[in-house]
Scaffold this active site. Structure first.
Site, PDB file in Angstrom:
ATOM      1  N   PRO A 125      20.654  24.904 -30.156  1.00 40.24           N
ATOM      2  CA  PRO A 125      22.022  24.363 -30.546  1.00 40.24           C
ATOM      3  C   PRO A 125      22.435  24.973 -31.782  1.00 40.24           C
ATOM      4  O   PRO A 125      22.753  24.915 -32.715  1.00 40.24           O
ATOM      5  CB  PRO A 125      21.830  23.116 -30.955  1.00 40.24           C
ATOM      6  CG  PRO A 125      20.345  22.665 -31.213  1.00 40.24           C
ATOM      7  CD  PRO A 125      19.606  23.760 -30.225  1.00 40.24           C
ATOM      8  N   CYS A 126      22.730  26.497 -31.785  1.00 48.10           N
ATOM      9  CA  CYS A 126      23.158  27.512 -32.768  1.00 48.10           C
ATOM     10  C   CYS A 126      24.662  26.890 -33.188  1.00 48.10           C
ATOM     11  O   CYS A 126      24.918  27.182 -34.581  1.00 48.10           O
ATOM     12  CB  CYS A 126      23.222  28.958 -32.332  1.00 48.10           C
ATOM     13  SG  CYS A 126      24.088  29.319 -30.898  1.00 48.10           S
TER      14      CYS A 126
END
Length: 154
Positions: free
Chosen positions: A121-122
């Site tokens: 989850p950047c």
């Protein structure tokens, strides 16, 4: 290598798998021209992503593999520790990895090179001032993902 195209609230996604591992997700993928091939891993990935977009899933349990430097892999592993609905700054990530916040630009570069967005989850990494900052898929996609997790956050 096998691939699967899926539609999503942030546009078309192409999911790549190789040797039983998810290796990449590409944004803005066009619809496939061929019929879908059967692949149990890609079926699971599409199902879990669909559940995520429907607000029914907050974590993923898919086998992942990505090519990158040792530093990039450390950053990507730390990204996976950011809980659903929470955010962290680039400086926060640097500190969690034992570096001074001055290394936050390198963290940002590693974040931007993440080949498996959403699953890694950047999008949960924001500016130190709480603002939306760069995202390989574009800021509108980042905003949509964060609003999915915490409605009204941005």
């Amino acid at each position: 290598m096998t691939t699967r195209w899926m539609d999503s609230p942030i546009g078309g996604l192409r999911i790549h798998a190789s040797a039983g591992l998810i290796t990449a997700i590409d944004f803005g993928a066009g619809k496939p021209r061929r019929t879908r091939s059967s692949d149990p891993l890609l079926d699971r990935a599409e199902q879990q992503l669909s559940e995520y977009f429907a607000g029914e899933r907050t974590t993923f349990d898919l086998p992942l593999a990505s090519e990158g430097s040792e530093f990039q892999k450390k950053v990507w592993a730390e990204l996976q520790r950011i809980p659903y609905g929470e955010t962290a700054s680039y400086g926060d990530i640097a500190r969690r990895l034992g570096y001074e916040p001055v290394i936050s630009r390198a963290v940002g570069a590693a974040n931007g090179a993440n080949p498996i967005p959403i699953l890694v989850p950047c999008h949960r990494v924001i500016g130190a001032d709480g603002s939306l900052t760069g995202y390989a898929g574009g800021l509108e996609r980042k905003k949509t993902l964060l609003d999915l997790e915490v409605p009204g956050l941005f």
